[in-house]
Enzyme design. Structure first.
Site, PDB file in Angstrom:
ATOM      1  N   HIS A  64       0.847  -1.185   0.000  1.00 39.58           N
ATOM      2  CA  HIS A  64       0.000   0.000   0.000  1.00 39.58           C
ATOM      3  C   HIS A  64       0.892   1.248   0.000  1.00 39.58           C
ATOM      4  O   HIS A  64       1.970   1.254   0.614  1.00 39.58           O
ATOM      5  CB  HIS A  64      -0.923   0.010   1.217  1.00 39.58           C
ATOM      6  CG  HIS A  64      -2.162  -0.812   1.001  1.00 39.58           C
ATOM      7  ND1 HIS A  64      -2.932  -1.284   2.033  1.00 39.58           N
ATOM      8  CD2 HIS A  64      -2.774  -1.232  -0.147  1.00 39.58           C
ATOM      9  CE1 HIS A  64      -3.955  -1.972   1.544  1.00 39.58           C
ATOM     10  NE2 HIS A  64      -3.884  -1.949   0.233  1.00 39.58           N
ATOM     11  N   ASP A  66       1.062   4.170   1.379  1.00 42.03           N
ATOM     12  CA  ASP A  66       1.551   4.874   2.573  1.00 42.03           C
ATOM     13  C   ASP A  66       2.683   4.137   3.269  1.00 42.03           C
ATOM     14  O   ASP A  66       3.235   4.639   4.256  1.00 42.03           O
ATOM     15  CB  ASP A  66       0.404   5.149   3.552  1.00 42.03           C
ATOM     16  CG  ASP A  66      -0.382   3.910   3.931  1.00 42.03           C
ATOM     17  OD1 ASP A  66      -0.635   3.066   3.051  1.00 42.03           O
ATOM     18  OD2 ASP A  66      -0.773   3.774   5.112  1.00 42.03           O
ATOM     19  N   HIS A 142      -4.855  -8.314   6.683  1.00 40.53           N
ATOM     20  CA  HIS A 142      -5.208  -7.031   6.078  1.00 40.53           C
ATOM     21  C   HIS A 142      -6.020  -7.243   4.799  1.00 40.53           C
ATOM     22  O   HIS A 142      -5.717  -6.686   3.739  1.00 40.53           O
ATOM     23  CB  HIS A 142      -3.935  -6.227   5.792  1.00 40.53           C
ATOM     24  CG  HIS A 142      -4.185  -4.771   5.531  1.00 40.53           C
ATOM     25  ND1 HIS A 142      -5.101  -4.023   6.226  1.00 40.53           N
ATOM     26  CD2 HIS A 142      -3.620  -3.925   4.633  1.00 40.53           C
ATOM     27  CE1 HIS A 142      -5.089  -2.787   5.784  1.00 40.53           C
ATOM     28  NE2 HIS A 142      -4.210  -2.700   4.804  1.00 40.53           N
ATOM     29  N   HIS A 271      -0.144   4.409  13.418  1.00 41.54           N
ATOM     30  CA  HIS A 271      -0.899   4.295  12.171  1.00 41.54           C
ATOM     31  C   HIS A 271      -2.282   4.935  12.335  1.00 41.54           C
ATOM     32  O   HIS A 271      -3.305   4.370  11.966  1.00 41.54           O
ATOM     33  CB  HIS A 271      -1.017   2.831  11.729  1.00 41.54           C
ATOM     34  CG  HIS A 271      -1.415   2.668  10.290  1.00 41.54           C
ATOM     35  ND1 HIS A 271      -2.717   2.480   9.895  1.00 41.54           N
ATOM     36  CD2 HIS A 271      -0.690   2.687   9.142  1.00 41.54           C
ATOM     37  CE1 HIS A 271      -2.785   2.369   8.576  1.00 41.54           C
ATOM     38  NE2 HIS A 271      -1.555   2.492   8.094  1.00 41.54           N
TER      39      HIS A 271
END
Length: 308
Positions: A64, A66, A142, A271
């Site tokens: 991902h 980020d 996830h 996070h």
């Protein structure tokens, strides 16, 4: 004998002026490891005086943006600086394709080699190991995106020799290494001197577990059991528990419950969703379940001390 974690970024998908996306640097016995590399990571390294040139191993939890948007910038900077030492990158196989493509498109001329190591091949995988330290990966939860956590741990140290007693028993130098490994000493006449009489216990090992971008996942508990320091994502508060479940993230309360069940010594939560301007409620919610909790704040350092 330092074991220290520096938080470079503590936010989730969208950066803010105060919180950058996920990135951390570990200094374990002067071995520097970068975990994740969100946008702006190299800026944060300079801001917080991280020795960039000493990072030879980069561990990427998942692909991902980020967690990887800072990586191509860092690799380009290394090329411009004339880096020559090898760099090892650990991540999903798609990461190698992405970085190779970017370097080719940018026509990056570099003097150093990049070695990619694919993870997600098995449940628990040893990625790096030397005589003092090892790093393992393990699966997180996830959604459809493969995501890994990381366990960084010192290896057990040799026993400490008691010099006065070694001289007293005239123990030759050639026998001392086996004493460090826990063996008893046998004299020429056949008498056995117990190891514990000639040595003392070594300093305890230290450990750190990194768990980002995951729904609460109890399968990790045996892996992270009793670690000194656990970083666990806490993107939302329990008031957003439905959203956390839908996006395969955790709340502060859920992160604390994992820490509690794993009997870790200290928890760091991070996070954070950009929707939260302050993080007081995150800390309060986690500490209600697991008291020894701290916030991951950009620039903050967490040191695991050596205690007998």
């Amino acid at each position: 004998m330092k074991f220290e974690v520096t938080i470079l970024g503590s936010n989730s998908a969208l950066p803010t002026t105060k919180r950058y996306p996920t990135a951390q640097v570990l200094n374990v016995l002067e071995r520097f490891f970068l975990i994740d590399c969100g946008e702006g990571t190299q800026i944060q390294m300079k801001r917080f005086k991280v020795p960039m040139s000493r990072i030879n191993h980069i561990f990427i939890s998942h692909t991902h943006g980020d967690h990887i948007f800072g990586l191509i910038g860092l690799l380009s900077t290394y090329a411009l600086q004339g880096r020559k030492s090898d760099l090892h990158i650990y991540g999903h196989r798609k990461l190698e394709k992405l970085i190779t493509f970017q370097l080719e498109i940018l026509e990056t001329k570099k003097q150093y080699n990049i070695y990619f190591h694919t993870i997600f091949g098995q449940e628990t995988q040893t990625l790096f190991e030397d005589d003092k330290v090892f790093v393992q990966s393990f699966p997180l939860k996830h959604g459809a995106m493969p995501c890994a956590g990381f366990l960084v741990k010192e290896k057990e140290r040799p026993r400490t020799l008691l010099a006065d007693l070694l001289d007293q028993y005239n123990i030759p130098i050639r026998c001392r290494q086996s004493l460090k490994m826990g063996k008893d000493f046998v004299t020429e006449s056949g008498d056995v001197i117990p190891n514990k009489q000639l040595t003392k216990d070594p300093l305890p090992t230290r450990s750190y577990a990194f768990c980002t971008d995951t729904a609460p996942y109890k399968k990790i508990i045996p892996i992270i059991k009793n670690v000194d320091l656990l970083y666990h994502e806490a993107t939302f508060l329990k008031t957003e528990a439905k959203l956390a479940k839908a996006t395969y993230h955790s709340t502060s309360e859920q992160a604390a419950e994992i820490a509690n069940e794993a009997e870790v010594k200290k928890l760091i939560i991070g996070h954070f969703s950009t929707r939260f301007k302050t993080l007081d409620e995150h800390l309060k919610e986690a500490q209600t379940v697991f008291e020894n909790t701290s916030l991951a704040e950009d620039g903050k350092k967490f040191t695991i001390e050596l205690d007998r």
